[in-house]
Design a protein around this motif. Sequence first.
Motif, PDB file in Angstrom:
ATOM      1  N   THR A   1      18.717  14.505   8.714  1.00 40.07           N
ATOM      2  CA  THR A   1      19.548  15.168   9.719  1.00 40.07           C
ATOM      3  C   THR A   1      20.019  14.132  10.699  1.00 40.07           C
ATOM      4  N   MET A   2      21.152  14.401  11.334  1.00 35.42           N
ATOM      5  CA  MET A   2      21.735  13.443  12.247  1.00 35.42           C
ATOM      6  C   MET A   2      21.856  14.056  13.627  1.00 35.42           C
ATOM      7  N   ASN A   3      21.508  13.322  14.654  1.00 36.90           N
ATOM      8  CA  ASN A   3      21.679  13.757  16.035  1.00 36.90           C
ATOM      9  C   ASN A   3      23.162  13.975  16.273  1.00 36.90           C
ATOM     10  N   SER A   4      23.533  15.106  16.897  1.00 37.21           N
ATOM     11  CA  SER A   4      24.950  15.414  17.108  1.00 37.21           C
ATOM     12  C   SER A   4      25.612  14.445  18.075  1.00 37.21           C
TER      13      SER A   4
ATOM     14  N   THR B   1      29.916   6.007  10.879  1.00 39.99           N
ATOM     15  CA  THR B   1      30.968   5.875   9.886  1.00 39.99           C
ATOM     16  C   THR B   1      30.384   5.678   8.496  1.00 39.99           C
ATOM     17  N   SER B   2      29.142   5.260   8.426  1.00 40.69           N
ATOM     18  CA  SER B   2      28.498   5.131   7.120  1.00 40.69           C
ATOM     19  C   SER B   2      26.997   5.248   7.311  1.00 40.69           C
ATOM     20  N   ALA B   3      26.350   5.762   6.287  1.00 37.14           N
ATOM     21  CA  ALA B   3      24.900   5.899   6.329  1.00 37.14           C
ATOM     22  C   ALA B   3      24.285   4.556   5.980  1.00 37.14           C
ATOM     23  N   GLY B   4      23.122   4.322   6.508  1.00 39.72           N
ATOM     24  CA  GLY B   4      22.445   3.087   6.163  1.00 39.72           C
ATOM     25  C   GLY B   4      21.427   2.716   7.215  1.00 39.72           C
ATOM     26  N   THR B   5      20.712   1.666   6.930  1.00 40.37           N
ATOM     27  CA  THR B   5      19.665   1.193   7.812  1.00 40.37           C
ATOM     28  C   THR B   5      19.979  -0.234   8.215  1.00 40.37           C
TER      29      THR B   5
END
Length: 102
Positions: free
Chosen positions: A3-6, A11-15
């Motif tokens: 889940t992502m904080n609003s 722009t892209s997922a990743g670590t």
Amino acid sequence: MATMNSNVASTSAGTTSIKLGARKEALAQLAKHKQRTLHSLVLEAVDNYVAQEQARLEYEAQAVRSYESFQATGLHITLDELETWAKNLGTTNSPELPVCHK
């Protein structure tokens, strides 16, 4: 599924790994005090930095556009006009913004 904080724009997922060094302990203490995760504090700090830098860049771009407009047209207000206007802001007789002139 993550889940992502609003409040976090992505722009892209990743670590991304960041070596915090001694900062990690200070952040961990702040996180504990605020009853938040270290991760959330770092994301908030990065978001705040990005927003601040974007605002600074827009401010600088507006200054360049204003200067280019002045160079092209010669329209301006004087410092005295600006100061007189500013001194009367918030008073019962708040003046209109001075009109640009050559």
